[in-house]
Design an enzyme around this catalytic site. Structure first.
Site, mmCIF file in Angstrom:
data_model
loop_
_atom_site.group_PDB
_atom_site.id
_atom_site.type_symbol
_atom_site.label_atom_id
_atom_site.label_comp_id
_atom_site.label_asym_id
_atom_site.label_seq_id
_atom_site.Cartn_x
_atom_site.Cartn_y
_atom_site.Cartn_z
ATOM 1 C CB ALA A 23 -21.557 -5.951 -13.256
ATOM 2 N N GLY A 24 -19.171 -5.852 -10.755
ATOM 3 C CA GLY A 24 -18.507 -5.473 -8.791
ATOM 4 C C GLY A 24 -18.911 -4.538 -8.395
ATOM 5 C CB SER B 83 -1.155 0.319 1.133
ATOM 6 O OG SER B 83 -1.738 0.611 1.270
ATOM 7 C CE LYS C 18 -11.968 -0.329 -0.478
ATOM 8 N NZ LYS C 18 -11.980 -0.020 -1.624
ATOM 9 C CG ASN D 210 -20.576 -8.514 -15.672
ATOM 10 O OD1 ASN D 210 -18.938 -7.717 -15.021
ATOM 11 N ND2 ASN D 210 -21.162 -8.983 -14.425
ATOM 12 N NE ARG D 211 -15.702 -12.608 -19.878
ATOM 13 C CZ ARG D 211 -14.099 -11.923 -19.782
ATOM 14 N NH1 ARG D 211 -14.214 -11.163 -18.520
ATOM 15 N NH2 ARG D 211 -13.660 -12.269 -20.663
#
Length: 271
Positions: A130-131, A17, A68, A153-154
């Site tokens: 689309a995550g 990071s 998160k 998206n797939r």
């Protein structure tokens, strides 16, 4: 040192990071006294790790993968951006001791898109993927009043499900349904991490005014931005500026002062 406000970034892995470098630079440039570190979070220990950190003088923290959603659940109150994203990347201890959760990722992206003069207002925008990354940037982009947003998206159902959060404003579809041109294409998939290209036709990419990949690379080129450059897209960028932007917004939330974006970009990516 014990009286110095403490901040940290939490995640797993965490040693890579850049957050400590960024926030120490921001503190130096804005005259703020603080210390900032990295904390590795073992599976299942996020809440205890955060509460222990805050108990021992921590005033706020950044949160990266895979924590998160844990941060979202932990926060006592949430910003509208965190609610829309369903995830938190910034926590702050409030004066009453409660924990406030924000998500600065999407606004960090918009910050950088504006710096690069990429089309937003009245623009036709394609988001690839689309995550969680795509979900986190939707509200800040919609706030810029684009003409349309299409999510490709797939798994079509996933794109449509995400689009349904903003009925009439966002459309979800599969890659084979893309048959028009877009002003701005944003790669919010993880394809560049594995060196793969998303299945978007060359003729769609080459018509774009700007292409942006949320992933970033030390070389300033990802697999997707290399492809866009080879097709002569006028503006091509990876997500390094978004990294800077989201960090600036976190720092502002904690300290009440806003570091200068251009100074930070020149410091950490001088080319």
């Amino acid at each position: 040192m014990s009286n110095t406000d403490k901040y940290a970034v939490l995640g797993n892995p965490i040693e890579h990071s850049m957050s400590p470098l960024l926030h120490e630079f921001f503190a130096q440039k804005t005259g703020q006294e603080l210390c900032y570190g990295r904390i590795l979070v073992e599976a299942g220990t996020f809440e205890k790790t955060v509460r222990d950190f805050f108990k021992n003088g921590g005033r706020g923290c950044n949160v990266t993968v895979p924590c998160k959603l844990d941060a979202y659940k932990l926060a006592d109150s949430l910003s509208d951006y965190a609610k829309a994203a369903g995830a938190v990347n910034t926590l702050k201890v409030m004066e009453d001791g409660s924990i406030y959760g924000d998500n600065t990722d999407g606004r960090g992206l918009v910050y950088d898109l504006k710096r690069l003069s990429c089309p937003l207002t009245d623009a036709s925008i394609l988001i690839i993927g689309a995550g969680g990354a795509a979900k986190g940037i939707l509200l800040p982009i919609l706030n810029e009043s684009p003409k349309e947003i299409v999510i490709a998206n797939r798994t079509v159902a996933k794109a449509q499900s995400l689009a349904s959060l903003y009925p009439g404003k966002v459309k979800g579809c599969g890659f084979d349904e893309l048959d028009c041109s877009f002003d701005l294409i944003i790669n919010a998939s993880s394809s560049s991490l594995s060196g793969e290209l998303p299945p978007v036709k060359d003729e769609i990419i080459e018509k774009a005014q700007a292409v942006y990949d949320l992933m970033y690379s030390k070389t300033a080129q990802t697999t997707f931005t290399q492809k866009a450059s080879s097709l002569n897209v006028p503006k091509v960028s990876d997500g390094f500026g978004m990294l800077i932007g989201q960090a600036i917004l976190s720092f502002e939330l904690w300290r009440g002062v806003k570091p200068d974006f251009d100074t930070a970009i020149k410091k950490f990516r001088p080319c």
